[in-house]
Write an enzyme that holds these catalytic residues in place. Structure first.
Site, PDB file in Angstrom:
ATOM      1  N   ASP A  55       0.838  -1.200   0.000  1.00  0.00           N
ATOM      2  CA  ASP A  55       0.000   0.000   0.000  1.00  0.00           C
ATOM      3  C   ASP A  55       0.870   1.247   0.000  1.00  0.00           C
ATOM      4  O   ASP A  55       2.050   1.202   0.337  1.00  0.00           O
ATOM      5  CB  ASP A  55      -0.903   0.025   1.251  1.00  0.00           C
ATOM      6  CG  ASP A  55      -0.097  -0.044   2.553  1.00  0.00           C
ATOM      7  OD1 ASP A  55       0.873  -0.818   2.593  1.00  0.00           O
ATOM      8  OD2 ASP A  55      -0.432   0.661   3.513  1.00  0.00           O
ATOM      9  N   GLU A  56       0.258   2.365  -0.396  1.00  0.00           N
ATOM     10  CA  GLU A  56       0.867   3.684  -0.256  1.00  0.00           C
ATOM     11  C   GLU A  56       2.328   3.743  -0.710  1.00  0.00           C
ATOM     12  O   GLU A  56       3.197   4.178   0.033  1.00  0.00           O
ATOM     13  CB  GLU A  56       0.747   4.160   1.216  1.00  0.00           C
ATOM     14  CG  GLU A  56      -0.704   4.190   1.669  1.00  0.00           C
ATOM     15  CD  GLU A  56      -0.929   4.764   3.067  1.00  0.00           C
ATOM     16  OE1 GLU A  56      -1.967   5.416   3.247  1.00  0.00           O
ATOM     17  OE2 GLU A  56      -0.093   4.549   3.970  1.00  0.00           O
ATOM     18  N   VAL A  57       2.576   3.329  -1.944  1.00  0.00           N
ATOM     19  CA  VAL A  57       3.936   3.480  -2.495  1.00  0.00           C
ATOM     20  C   VAL A  57       3.998   4.879  -3.103  1.00  0.00           C
ATOM     21  O   VAL A  57       3.547   5.111  -4.213  1.00  0.00           O
ATOM     22  CB  VAL A  57       4.233   2.400  -3.565  1.00  0.00           C
ATOM     23  CG1 VAL A  57       5.695   2.494  -4.012  1.00  0.00           C
ATOM     24  CG2 VAL A  57       3.946   1.007  -3.017  1.00  0.00           C
TER      25      VAL A  57
END
Length: 477
Positions: free
Chosen positions: A148-150
């Site tokens: 997530d959230e790269v």
């Protein structure tokens, strides 16, 4: 297992990247989780896993031993809880990339968050980490790869070069790395079903998603913690065409503010009720609705400060699990959960507006009670520091110049001393109760950041006033 087919699993997320509990606390808590209706654990070890060999730097000072990891699984099994480990494989990689040894894997040289998908050593590090975690969890069915959230992708020279050579978008670069991780798992651990977070996929158009190479390799976990839903409208139709099995994730703590220390249960109640409505409409689009992961974030990221501690949030978790089990929230459910927590009144679901602090008994209830007391004193502290009389007659500017009128200052001083005493009492009691559940670094961090900071501010004001009043007395003599 038949019982779960309809309603799916109910996983409790243990975020160990902050305030990891001692194992004997789990011994007390797991039976409680089972009694609340949990069926499994999603364990995000982060730097608490006893990485070894080339990875030993990653394990932190208080990391669990191999025996401890084994014992956690045994305790889970004793309480009919399956275990699903979560190992980040792309973003949220600070706990690895902050070490000198792994700096070369960063996508942005100065930022320790995302690893570079075009550096062959990145995949090596990730697969080694996964292998070690899987090795110490012989009974696994599922394995969560994070993803997530790269926030930084396709910005380094290696990635830019690769993108132009292979004609890739940043999103395809994300797919390529994630697919490599999943193909490795498929080859090496063919019986495991991988799971990933959905946020890097949720805005992707269907054809792109179908061409991503991820369908058939992974199950997606759609997370949403807000009370009013803001997921793209087409997400369920889109995902169901690529991923036949779906998980969803709600939250019981750690989703309403990065430095909040007490849980607003009402907020999470509304999040769960919204989820139930959505699932009612959408889950039949999938072959299998796998169930809920109820997340309990302990920090917003590796460098963030601690937010709500687990013992303090168990009442919230109990209520959230009941809502999922019963499909609704009512006075009866609220009452039943309060009884389960051996509380002498209804558990307050809107903490800051407390009329009375409940007396309850569950593992860590003394931490819960102290936190509620801390809210009260903290509100008094805030009121005092921003009080017009204090800002007018007990202003630091005047005090430092020995210019103050005792008629105004003395009653304010008495008020300040009373608040300081309360803060110091809470500090002492929490020092004891927190030490029973947590390692020394957690206890120190929480006490320093929350009560400690306020004690220091207030002491400074009080000392300055006392000097000032002393000075005024000298003037009179």
């Amino acid at each position: 297992m038949t019982h779960h087919q309809e309603s799916g699993h109910r996983l409790v997320h243990l975020d160990l990247k902050g305030a990891p509990p001692k194992v004997d606390y789990f011994e007390k808590v797991f039976p409680l989780l089972k009694s609340f209706g949990a069926t499994g654990l999603l364990i995000e070890y982060e730097d608490m896993f006893p990485y070894w060999g080339d990875l030993e730097e990653i394990a932190c000072e208080y990391a669990y031993s191999k025996e401890a990891v084994e014992r956690i699984q045994q305790l889970a099994a004793d309480n009919d809880l399956i275990v699903i480990p979560l190992v980040q494989t792309f973003g949220h990689f600070e706990f690895v990339l902050k070490h000198d040894k792994f700096v070369s894997l960063r996508e942005v040289a100065t930022f320790p968050m995302a690893l570079c998908p075009s550096n062959p050593d990145s995949l090596t590090a990730v697969t080694m980490m996964m292998d070690q975690v899987i090795e110490l969890h012989p009974a696994l069915q599922w394995f969560h790869i994070g993803a997530d959230e790269v926030y930084h992708i396709g910005v380094c020279d290696k990635c830019k070069k690769r993108m132009s050579q292979e004609n890739l978008t940043t999103q395809q670069l994300f797919f390529a790395h994630t697919q490599a991780v999943l193909l490795y798992l498929k080859a090496k651990h063919p019986n495991l079903k991988p799971i990933m977070w959905d946020d890097m996929l949720r805005f992707t158009e269907l054809p792109v998603l179908q061409g991503s190479g991820l369908g058939g390799l992974v199950e997606v976990m759609v997370w949403h913690y807000l009370t009013n839903f803001q997921l793209p409208a087409d997400i369920w139709d889109k995902f169901s065409q690529v991923f036949p099995n779906i998980w969803v994730a709600s939250a019981f703590k750690g989703a309403t503010g990065s430095s909040v220390y007490t849980t607003n249960i009402k907020y999470h109640v509304e999040n769960h009720l919204s989820w139930l409505q959505i699932l009612d409409k959408e889950k039949t689009k999938f072959n299998n609705f796998r169930g809920f992961a109820i997340t309990g974030w302990q920090r917003y990221d590796h460098y963030a400060i601690l937010c709500e501690l687990l013992p303090q949030a168990l009442p919230s978790l109990a209520i959230c699990l009941s809502i999922i089990n019963k499909g609704t929230f009512s006075f009866d459910i609220h009452n039943e959960v309060s009884k389960q927590l051996k509380s002498n009144c209804l558990i307050p679901i809107n903490a800051p507006h407390l009329t009375e602090i409940p007396h309850s008994e569950f593992p860590g209830s003394d931490v819960y009670k102290a936190m509620l007391e801390f809210i009260r004193v903290d509100l008094a502290f805030d009121d005092f520091m921003n009080n017009e009389a204090r800002l007018t007659w007990m202003n630091e500017y005047h005090l430092k110049r020995n210019f103050a009128n005792p008629v105004h200052v003395e009653p304010l001083l008495a008020q300040a001393v009373e608040i300081l005493d309360s803060l110091q009492m809470i500090y002492k009691s929490l020092q004891t109760t927190l030490s029973q559940v947590f390692y020394p670094n957690t206890v120190e961090e929480w006490l320093t950041v929350f009560p400690g900071y306020r004690i220091a501010k207030l002491s400074e004001v009080i000392d300055t006033v006392r000097n000032n009043l002393g000075h005024n007395k000298d003037m009179q003599t």
